[in-house]
Design an enzyme around this catalytic site. Structure first.
Site, PDB file in Angstrom:
ATOM      1  N   ILE A   3       0.835  -1.208   0.000  1.00 60.79           N
ATOM      2  CA  ILE A   3       0.000   0.000   0.000  1.00 60.79           C
ATOM      3  C   ILE A   3       0.866   1.254   0.000  1.00 60.79           C
ATOM      4  O   ILE A   3       0.569   2.247  -0.670  1.00 60.79           O
ATOM      5  CB  ILE A   3      -0.956   0.005   1.207  1.00 60.79           C
ATOM      6  CG1 ILE A   3      -1.944  -1.160   1.098  1.00 60.79           C
ATOM      7  CG2 ILE A   3      -1.713   1.322   1.288  1.00 60.79           C
ATOM      8  CD1 ILE A   3      -2.890  -1.274   2.274  1.00 60.79           C
TER       9      ILE A   3
ATOM     10  N   TYR B 110      -2.972  -9.248  15.261  1.00 63.69           N
ATOM     11  CA  TYR B 110      -3.063  -8.168  14.278  1.00 63.69           C
ATOM     12  C   TYR B 110      -4.252  -7.269  14.581  1.00 63.69           C
ATOM     13  O   TYR B 110      -4.132  -6.037  14.625  1.00 63.69           O
ATOM     14  CB  TYR B 110      -3.178  -8.772  12.879  1.00 63.69           C
ATOM     15  CG  TYR B 110      -3.280  -7.764  11.771  1.00 63.69           C
ATOM     16  CD1 TYR B 110      -4.460  -7.614  11.051  1.00 63.69           C
ATOM     17  CD2 TYR B 110      -2.203  -6.956  11.440  1.00 63.69           C
ATOM     18  CE1 TYR B 110      -4.554  -6.693  10.024  1.00 63.69           C
ATOM     19  CE2 TYR B 110      -2.287  -6.032  10.418  1.00 63.69           C
ATOM     20  CZ  TYR B 110      -3.464  -5.907   9.707  1.00 63.69           C
ATOM     21  OH  TYR B 110      -3.566  -4.998   8.699  1.00 63.69           O
TER      22      TYR B 110
END
Lengths: 349, 319
Positions: B56, B200
């Site tokens: 990203i 996460y």
């Protein structure tokens, strides 16, 4: 912002509309499946036989007439509104070519009309009557009390007295057919109502002509009393038929909560209370309501089912025998007393 | 009365339609579709992107490179990858001068380097307008099969190093006109705790906690906090994700089914969000945007529905 707005809308639509609706319709499906059904394979044969249905110009009577016609019977539609009856015949004919549909005038608010009908019928169709369905009925709005030309209170007269007289006048015919068909008893079917359990009979003033009528909120006492009279009539009639060893059986029934025009005539004077109109009636209609065809099923059951060939004087609902534990016990003394009184009243004119 | 009802229903249908059609949340979609070109928003700005060597971060850098008169700082650990990204950015937009893009490699977990890096940037470009904290790592394992050191490692990189860097930059913002923008890469996993990536999810939820608090502290100032929550995007995050024992999983298969979004598209929507100073943006292909809307706005119903169908959607992680 948009997502919060949409979420509110969604919550409103889901929790206030979709979810309650699902519960209601789920309940409706459940209730419908728990009811008994007419078994067309276990019925007496009425092909070519004669059946009288009073009040056949609308509602349950019309549906009943159609059921009989489909099975090939000769159906006499005994109604007060002949134009309406014509339309009914046309309508039924659009769906079935079977059977015979004959309209004859009968106004149950007049004892003389009853007598005229009976004598005309016996003249035209002697020794043929197999089934008499006393189906016609009226509900007057709460607080409304009308008087017939014979001086009787209208609901009591139409629902009970006139049918009482009609039954007595046609009983010899029914007995004759019963004798000629030993394996198949003639039948008298009285369309009563669950409302009978709220009815009371004051034998000193059966039709509230002297005592004041403090009527209820959403259903007329007069209607309930007339339906109780129907049931007591059924009881006493069965007793008498048994003692005479006639091959005639009689049955009373409650058709359920049926959506017809019985109560829409002249209903504006005493408005139905808000909570009844917008909460109770819709709930009842959605969960337990029947259309006219479904409403006629128990009548057809009582008229034709072979299961009932050897029963008489009982009450039925949803095509099944109505358990005694679920309704008030009917008094045999009251039944006898009512018979005497009814004979008095109908013999007068 | 009927018109009002029709309007409400139309409104409802349109917005639900957008949720199912767009690849982002409604606001971001509207800004992307009907808003001004983000290029104009970044005119003359200095943007610092961490984790810019792949995924990203790289996509974001390339989209930013298409804007004019923007200064970009690319940071990651791998200098050669950063040089590659810089070269590709220059290829994309011939009008950028090579020294508008600064390659600044450093290790996020080396806290002492944060201040020095900021000084390097301000010395070169005289200011910093926007910090995009994108560097991060994922983790995949069944909940109880994770060593505690793995959690600590994940928090070190995804949370603590990010916080430290943002504090350094915030102090700078406050001392220089009380203005600036902090953009943080969270995830849809930071909105709804998905299965088999618990550590996460925890790190991303932690970021929401930190930065929502910060946003509320910064009300009334010109310091903006933007939380970016992408769904599955094509990147190396899967390959580098830690297993329960701390090794790299080596598998690029997504935790959840569905088509992964391209890094360029994700970068484009991130720019829309950052450029328009949105508070939070969700960026994902179907079906995750509708699911997250449902989960966050109708938690009760979501719970009941997911309880019924969820067990079929959850894949067990490979050991």
């Amino acid at each position: 912002m948009f997502s919060c707005l949409i979420s509110c809308l969604f919550s409103a639509i889901f929790y206030l509309a979709i979810l309650p609706a699902s519960f209601l319709f789920g309940a409706r499906v459940l209730v419908k499946n728990l009811r008994g059904k007419v078994d067309p394979t276990n019925e007496i044969d009425i092909k070519g036989k004669t059946v009288i249905v009073t009040g056949a110009s609308d509602g349950i009577g019309k549906a009943t007439a159609e059921e009989f016609a489909t099975r090939g019977a000769r159906v006499i539609l005994a109604c007060r509104n002949l134009q309406k009856a014509e339309k009914v015949v046309q309508d039924i004919r659009s769906r079935t070519r079977n059977g015979e549909l004959i309209i004859m005038h009968l106004d149950l608010s007049s004892l003389s009309s009853v007598r005229k009908f009976a004598s005309e019928f016996i003249q035209k169709y002697p020794s043929t009557l197999s089934i008499l369905v006393n189906n016609a009925g009226i509900i007057n709005p709460v607080g409304v009390q009308k008087v017939t030309e014979d001086g009787f209170e209208e609901t009591f007269a139409v629902n009970h007295l006139s049918h009482f007289l009609l039954t007595n006048l046609l009983l010899p015919e029914l007995k004759k057919t019963g004798e000629n068909n030993p394996t198949q008893a003639s039948r008298i079917v009285i369309v009563s109502s669950g409302g009978h359990s709220w009815g009371t009979l004051n034998f000193h003033d059966l039709m509230y002509q002297k005592t004041p009528l403090n009527d209820w909120e959403f259903i007329s006492k007069l209607y309930c009393n007339s339906k109780l009279a129907n049931n007591l009539h059924n009881l006493e009639l069965a007793k008498r038929l048994r003692s005479e060893k006639a091959n005639v059986n009689c049955y009373a029934l409650c058709p359920g909560a049926v959506d017809t025009n019985i109560a829409t005539e002249n209903g504006e004077k005493h408005p139905v209370p808000f909570w009844a109109k917008y909460v109770m009636f819709p709930l009842v209609r959605i969960i337990m309501g029947k259309d006219a065809r479904e409403g006629a099923q128990t009548t057809v059951y009582c008229s034709l089912s072979k299961c009932l060939s050897h029963h008489s004087g009982e009450m039925y609902r949803n095509c099944e025998f109505w358990d005694y534990s679920k309704r008030p016990k009917l008094s045999e003394e009251d039944a006898a007393a009512l018979w005497e009184k009814s004979e008095q009243l109908t013999g007068k004119i | 009365m009927d018109i009002i009802l029709a309007a409400i229903i139309a409104f409802f249908v349109i917005w639900i339609g957008i949720i199912f059609y767009a690849d982002s949340d409604i606001l971001t979609f509207l800004y992307w579709k009907f808003g001004k070109d983000p290029a104009s928003k970044f005119h003359g700005k200095v943007v610092w992107i961490t984790g810019a060597s792949s995924g990203i971060g790289e996509g974001l850098a390339k989209e930013l490179a298409k804007c004019t008169n923007v200064k970009i700082v690319l940071s990651a650990r791998r200098k050669d990858e950063l040089e590659r990204v810089k070269k590709e950015c220059l290829d994309l937009n011939k009008s950028i001068k090579p020294d508008s893009i600064l390659v600044l490699p450093f290790d996020m977990t080396d806290y002492s380097s944060h201040k020095t890096c900021l000084e390097t940037i301000t010395k070169k470009f005289y200011k910093l307008d926007i910090l995009v904290s994108n560097a991060g790592m994922s983790q995949r394992a069944a909940w109880d099969e994770i060593e505690i050191d793995v959690d600590k490692k994940l928090f070190e990189l995804n949370v603590f190093s990010v916080i430290n860097l943002n504090r350094v930059v915030l102090k700078y913002f406050k001392a220089n006109g009380n203005q600036g923008q902090l953009a943080v890469m969270s995830s849809l996993g930071g909105k709804v705790g998905g299965p088999n990536a618990s550590s996460y999810a925890a790190t991303k939820f932690a970021l929401h906690g930190y930065f929502e608090s910060l946003r509320n502290e910064m009300r009334g100032t010109k310091i903006h906090v933007t939380l970016l929550c992408p769904g599955p995007v094509v990147s190396n995050i899967g390959v580098n994700a830690l297993t329960g024992a701390g090794e790299k999983s080596g598998s690029s298969q997504a935790l959840v089914p569905g088509k992964k979004m391209s890094a360029e598209r994700c970068g484009e929507l991130c720019l829309v969000s950052i450029g328009n100073k949105l508070e939070e943006s969700w960026i994902s292909n179907l079906p995750y945007i509708p699911i997250v809307y449902f989960a966050t706005h109708q938690p009760f119903l979501f719970s009941k529905v997911f309880g019924l169908v969820g067990r079929f959607a959850i894949k067990k992680p490979s050991k």
